[in-house]
Design a protein around this motif. Sequence first.
Motif, mmCIF file in Angstrom:
data_model
loop_
_atom_site.group_PDB
_atom_site.id
_atom_site.type_symbol
_atom_site.label_atom_id
_atom_site.label_comp_id
_atom_site.label_asym_id
_atom_site.label_seq_id
_atom_site.Cartn_x
_atom_site.Cartn_y
_atom_site.Cartn_z
ATOM 1 N N GLN A 101 37.685 33.179 36.301
ATOM 2 C CA GLN A 101 37.977 33.875 37.546
ATOM 3 C C GLN A 101 39.053 33.151 38.358
ATOM 4 N N PHE B 85 38.522 41.073 36.163
ATOM 5 C CA PHE B 85 37.764 39.824 36.142
ATOM 6 C C PHE B 85 37.838 39.103 37.485
ATOM 7 N N SER B 86 38.933 39.287 38.199
ATOM 8 C CA SER B 86 39.117 38.557 39.460
ATOM 9 C C SER B 86 38.191 39.060 40.562
ATOM 10 N N CYS C 204 42.354 34.016 36.800
ATOM 11 C CA CYS C 204 42.763 35.394 37.103
ATOM 12 C C CYS C 204 43.260 35.522 38.539
ATOM 13 N N ARG C 205 42.591 34.883 39.466
ATOM 14 C CA ARG C 205 43.031 34.951 40.862
ATOM 15 C C ARG C 205 44.355 34.224 41.066
#
Length: 252
Positions: free
Chosen positions: A44, A89-90, A47-48
């Motif tokens: 995560q 996913f984020s 992804c962010r």
Amino acid sequence: MRHALQWLLSLVFVIQMYVAMIGLAAVFTPVALIWRGASFFWMQTFCRWTRFSARWIIGLRTEVRGEIPTGAVLVASKHQSFLDSIMLFSVLTGPRFIMKKQLAWIPVMGWHALRIGCVPVDRGKRGAAIKMMLARVEQGTQAPGQLIIYPQGTRTAPGAVMPYKMGTAALYQELGQDCVPVATNVGLFWPRHGILRKPGLAVVEFLPRIAPGLPNGAFMAQLESGIEAASDRLMREAGFQTPSDHAGRNGQ
């Protein structure tokens, strides 16, 4: 000149993205050996960071619309590029992807994906793949989360026509959970192949839930029509002419 500059910025972005992936993996992997949750935090965080760096390096803003689901639901998403996976996913609290078996063998990332409960299947053997997928999903139902499947089975270029596969209906019937369709236009800015990433606004949109209990045919028709109509709308919003737009003009 502008195109060459954007390509160069895209190359910088791609390089730093994978450097960040490796650096974060070096931090989180030792912890994940004893605490499974570290795998989720690593993925995560990556992804962010990717969403943040895309905005500032290549001018690609990302936006998630609609009600983000929590708890145990089936998420059926349009899949145009790696970016829609990153965006999902984020924001999701417990994402688990139905993924190609080969992805489980990717160093480090494949291991982390298995640690968070992603379900690898062999897409080359349809019937056996669905049975295996259902068995593995059943084994993992103790931990609530959002099981993500791509109904078309693979990445689909914007405007391309590809059939929706019945594996999604099989999961819908087996799980007895709400299904949340997801539309997107990300492929306009982040293509399936190549280095170039374009500036603009990439959108992933969660659509209204489909309650359990529909027969397969009705479920698949509602799923496909909802995702395709919303994805076309998002692509038009970004200035892309869909095949239906061209057909409409030709019929006038």
